[in-house]
Design an enzyme around this catalytic site. Structure first.
Site, PDB file in Angstrom:
ATOM      1  N   GLY A 283      64.668  40.299  54.344  1.00 48.82           N
ATOM      2  CA  GLY A 283      63.502  40.991  53.823  1.00 48.82           C
ATOM      3  C   GLY A 283      62.347  41.021  54.807  1.00 48.82           C
ATOM      4  O   GLY A 283      61.246  41.419  54.460  1.00 48.82           O
ATOM      5  N   CYS A 284      62.600  40.588  56.038  1.00 47.47           N
ATOM      6  CA  CYS A 284      61.558  40.683  57.053  1.00 47.47           C
ATOM      7  C   CYS A 284      61.982  41.695  58.104  1.00 47.47           C
ATOM      8  O   CYS A 284      63.134  41.717  58.513  1.00 47.47           O
ATOM      9  CB  CYS A 284      61.359  39.349  57.766  1.00 47.47           C
ATOM     10  SG  CYS A 284      61.088  37.977  56.655  1.00 47.47           S
ATOM     11  N   ASP A 285      61.062  42.500  58.555  1.00 45.50           N
ATOM     12  CA  ASP A 285      61.353  43.423  59.622  1.00 45.50           C
ATOM     13  C   ASP A 285      61.433  42.663  60.938  1.00 45.50           C
ATOM     14  O   ASP A 285      62.263  42.937  61.789  1.00 45.50           O
ATOM     15  CB  ASP A 285      60.236  44.462  59.709  1.00 45.50           C
ATOM     16  CG  ASP A 285      60.813  45.848  59.654  1.00 45.50           C
ATOM     17  OD1 ASP A 285      61.937  45.992  59.144  1.00 45.50           O
ATOM     18  OD2 ASP A 285      60.144  46.779  60.119  1.00 45.50           O
ATOM     19  N   SER A 286      60.537  41.687  61.076  1.00 45.53           N
ATOM     20  CA  SER A 286      60.624  40.794  62.217  1.00 45.53           C
ATOM     21  C   SER A 286      61.645  39.723  61.854  1.00 45.53           C
ATOM     22  O   SER A 286      61.926  39.494  60.682  1.00 45.53           O
ATOM     23  CB  SER A 286      59.261  40.160  62.474  1.00 45.53           C
ATOM     24  OG  SER A 286      58.814  39.525  61.293  1.00 45.53           O
TER      25      SER A 286
END
Ligand SMILES: Cc1ncc(COP(=O)(O)O)c(C=O)c1O
Ligand SMILES: Cc1ncc(COP(=O)(O)O)c(C=O)c1O
Lengths: 404, 135, 404, 135
Positions: free
Chosen positions: B46-49
């Site tokens: 759920g993190c782009d990074s």
């Protein structure tokens, strides 16, 4: 025809400030801003005209139905096709799912579907699902090293494999590349390959003439073309369109229903079950009316000049890498700075009021091929101006200073 | 680094740029995760990074041990804040603790928005879940 | 809590005139009118807040995402469920298609799906298509002669056949009947039958507590509950919901995409590919906020009294036949006059400014069972008043005079 | 009944109620279709009310012959207008003829709206199609 420079005033959001700075909106590839005319049409619909469409005999319902069907004419005319060849959907994603569902009914283990390496997930995953269901094979057209489609290689791959379907974006949302779909469609014609064009990013910028393009299907989203969210559509060559199986079923699309059996209307009606996005469709027509008042060539000239200015100033910053085709581009710069993370760049740019995207832009496979985990993307529209470019470049320089 | 220190530094930084500069400096103080630990199973989804997160319990002290890293500087700085807030807490204390209140008071609440690209919320949720499990 | 009588002023369209007469809007079962608050929220969104949601790091995008996800909380709270159990769709029709697609994956020739005779086509045709795909059998619950569900017969049919799925409308859109779904759901619990409730007509009038109802799925449309067109949703018990297969695919719903393979997120994310109807979702939340300011019991008392008044006056007109359950009703009168065609009645009523529906109301099988080819349907909402009832009754009397 | 007559009657009726009264009277003058001809194949699809329509060519006179009926009084009246407008025309004349202009001038254009329940538009379209085919 209006002067492009004055159009910015029609977009109320562009006057706002973001984080105490004037808003510099460079995220039109994600969603376009809306002119007052579109906003007013939606407001007026709900204040004075709201009614369900079709089976109503009362005046409100008749008027709403007339507006709804007139919108189909408006969009059809914009794309140079017939109204009955336009199907309303909730957006480009649904349009592509509808087509992948419908066109895959005829496929089997020997079938092939070709896409390009630049595709948005919406033009990848539905075809993957279709391949899973049918056993068909997914082919990916080749890319040149500099992030440009390998046109000759693509045509030769098509000729070798003769895929049943080619589904390709007209314009890459991640990079802005305008793909040479004319020559690909031409090649497909001789091979019996059906052509699906993902027009999400081309509808507003390029206003394609679908008769000239000669594609079989073309999909679009209203929100990327000055219109409201939750609505879009597709064009389908009528004889192909009308033979597609229904995707969703329900009210309005039927001819007759008994508990034993139901019969459906002809396209486009049979593909539009239930209460449609009435205000959305009417809002989209208002957006197209607005676009019709702008000379397409003037708009493209304006956007190209702004893009060249942005690109040139960006290239002067040492350490910046720009991806994709900078010759044929609708006005998107997709870039990185040294080894800095696009997340950090975009977050810091935001503190200067600059709204850009960062990440994989729903094009993970492309990012993998470009060997990056993402980029910062600044995307232009005709309502941007040199002040936006300057704002952005200054913010980027300040950001870099903070990071270096 | 402790949370008082962080709070002080942030309250002394005026403007978002200054705040982010501090946050990135916090991140620099966070030890880098050995490459061998940067594995898919430790990624917070759920993190782009990319965010790698390990939550463990120091059995003897009955305190949470948190190790985390990110490929972005700002998220790494935010991780430093989160770790400073949770480290040394017992699982019970951690499950009572509200990162939302903390981020609110630090003026960073926008980082806990449900925006998927962000992921700080996902990190906090995951720590809370693990703390609840260990409690 | 507000006085119901004053709420009418919040609906700008009700001040308009239709054919030179004040508008008498009695077509809320087709679509509800919108209060100023809902219209303003949509307008303000496009004027000052418009952005795509999710993957954006800039403030506009974060704010839009917060609003979009907060709306999920708002609707979840309204229905007394968790936010992650709410999936946004384009409306009740899409919700039912999604469920028929998803739930039918587990069916085969031995499976059975039960529906009621009152269903809207949207709750018939998707299940017929599911039966076609899987070989499952469609069962229809029994009806009493007076157009009321045969509750005892229905329960006994469920117990005999133990269907895999019961999909039933909470309220009949054609007649207004409130169905005894509590007892049917209870019966289904003991039989392992999954329950789908079509709440298109109950969401606004009855505000069901889904925990109390204990159904597995519940679908709704925003436009029938003061919200905008093109948006709706469904509730699904999380463990059942999360195991349903994806229906549409594309951006945002994925975890990872490669050309070879894609993985999906958990529900509700995996069921919401592409750019959602952002202004629609926010508008729906505004509609629910509006409803939350009205006492449910006061609203129901008001609507029931208005319905009783309408019904009584209608019954005094000789030659009028009213269909359906007049005891348990949300406020819909569905009727015919002698042998006159509902088309003629509705067309003439319209000349008096009265907006009613006529026809089969997307419930052809029900019309067949009632032995009519259609009815005139006047449907009430809390923003109607005694003046509307009087307007309607006078117009009907004049219409009848013209015809007799 | 001829179109001049119809035009005159409608222009003399003030208000929609009066207009519809006239229209229903036109319908009464239309001969009823024998039950045997009320078959599914003659139904015009896209109408909520039932409309049966037969379009034929009087070979000797080279004129269109139209027979139609409806189960509603208003649509039957509108059919009477349409028949009065088309009957006696050659297929060529019919394909040049614009029912839209006629309905516009009669103040009845709203009946040609694309509303599906209405179907008058479907009737006109079908006559035009047949006229084009016969022309
Ligand atoms: C009972 C019922 N179910 C389903 C629907 C379909 O809703 P929508 O047209 O908004 O998709 C309706 C709308 O008429 C309805 O009344
Ligand atoms: C090229 C392309 N295709 C498809 C889509 C999907 O459009 P939507 O999200 O409006 O359904 C997008 C939107 O990002 C896009 O850029």
């Amino acid at each position: 025809m209006t002067d492009i420079h004055s159009l910015r005033d029609d977009f109320p959001i562009l006057d706002k400030s973001l984080n105490g700075q004037p808003l510099c909106y460079l995220d039109s590839a994600a969603t376009a801003q809306k002119p007052n005319k579109v906003i007013d049409v939606i407001k007026t619909f709900y204040q004075a005209e709201n009614s369900n469409v079709h089976r109503g005999l009362h005046t409100l319902s008749k008027n709403a139905t007339n507006r709804y069907e007139a919108a189909r004419e408006t969009i059809a005319k914009f794309l140079n096709v017939s109204a009955k060849e336009i199907v309303w959907t909730s957006g480009a994603t649904e349009s592509l799912n509808f087509l992948a569902h419908g066109l895959s009914q005829a496929l089997n283990e020997n079938s092939k579907i070709a896409i390009s390496p630049f595709e948005h997930h919406a033009n990848i995953v539905p075809w993957q699902e279709a391949c899973k269901r049918t056993g068909a094979q997914l082919l990916v057209l080749p890319m040149l090293e500099n992030g440009v489609l390998d046109e000759a290689g693509a045509i030769s791959l098509l000729q070798t494999h003769k895929p049943d379907i080619l589904s390709i974006g007209h314009v890459s949302n991640a990079l802005g590349n305008i793909h040479p779909i004319e020559s690909l469609i031409k090649a497909c014609k001789t091979l019996g390959t059906k052509t699906v064009i993902d027009g999400a990013q081309s509808f507003m910028h390029l206003r394609p003439d679908l008769v000239a393009l000669d594609c079989d299907f073309y999909v679009f989203s209203a929100h990327k073309a000055l219109g409201p969210t939750g609505v879009g559509g597709l064009y389908g060559r009528y004889n192909l369109l009308n033979t597609l199986p229904v995707y969703k079923t329900g009210g309005e699309m039927i001819q007759e229903v008994t508990f034993a059996h139901s019969t459906y209307r002809d396209a486009p009606g049979k593909f539009e079950p239930g209460t449609p996005n009435i205000s959305g469709v009417i809002g989209l027509a208002a957006a197209v009316d607005y676009l019709n008042n702008i000379s397409p060539s003037a708009l493209q000239r304006y956007e190209r000049a702004l893009y060249q200015s942005l690109l040139q100033q960006l290239n002067q910053i040492k350490g910046v890498t720009v991806y994709g085709d900078t010759q044929n581009n609708v006005g998107i710069v997709s870039f990185n700075y040294k080894n800095e993370h696009h997340y950090d760049l975009a977050t810091l740019l935001n503190t200067y009021g600059v709204a850009v995207r960062s990440g994989h832009h729903c094009a993970q496979p492309l990012m993998n091929m470009l060997n990056v985990n993402g980029t910062v993307r600044a995307s232009l529209a005709f309502y941007n101006n040199e002040a936006d470019v300057e704002h952005f470049i200054n913010a980027l320089k300040a950001t870099i200073e903070l990071l270096d | 680094m402790n949370i008082e220190n962080i709070t002080k530094k942030l309250s002394e930084s005026h403007g978002w740029q200054a705040k982010y500069r501090e946050i990135m400096l916090f991140g620099k103080q966070l030890p880098e995760l050995p490459e061998a630990l940067k594995v898919g199973s430790a990624l917070v989804s759920g993190c782009d990074s990319k965010v790698w997160l390990y939550v463990d319990l120091d059995e003897s002290a009955q305190q949470l041990v948190l190790i985390a890293d990110s490929d972005t500087r700002i998220v790494k700085g935010l991780l430093a804040i989160i770790i400073a807030a949770y480290a040394g807490k017992t699982p019970e204390q951690a499950s009572q603790f509200s990162a939302y209140t903390l981020f609110e008071s630090l003026g960073l609440i926008s980082h806990l928005s449900p925006s998927r690209g962000n992921g700080i919320r996902a990190i906090v949720d995951q720590i809370q879940m693990q703390a609840n499990r260990l409690a």
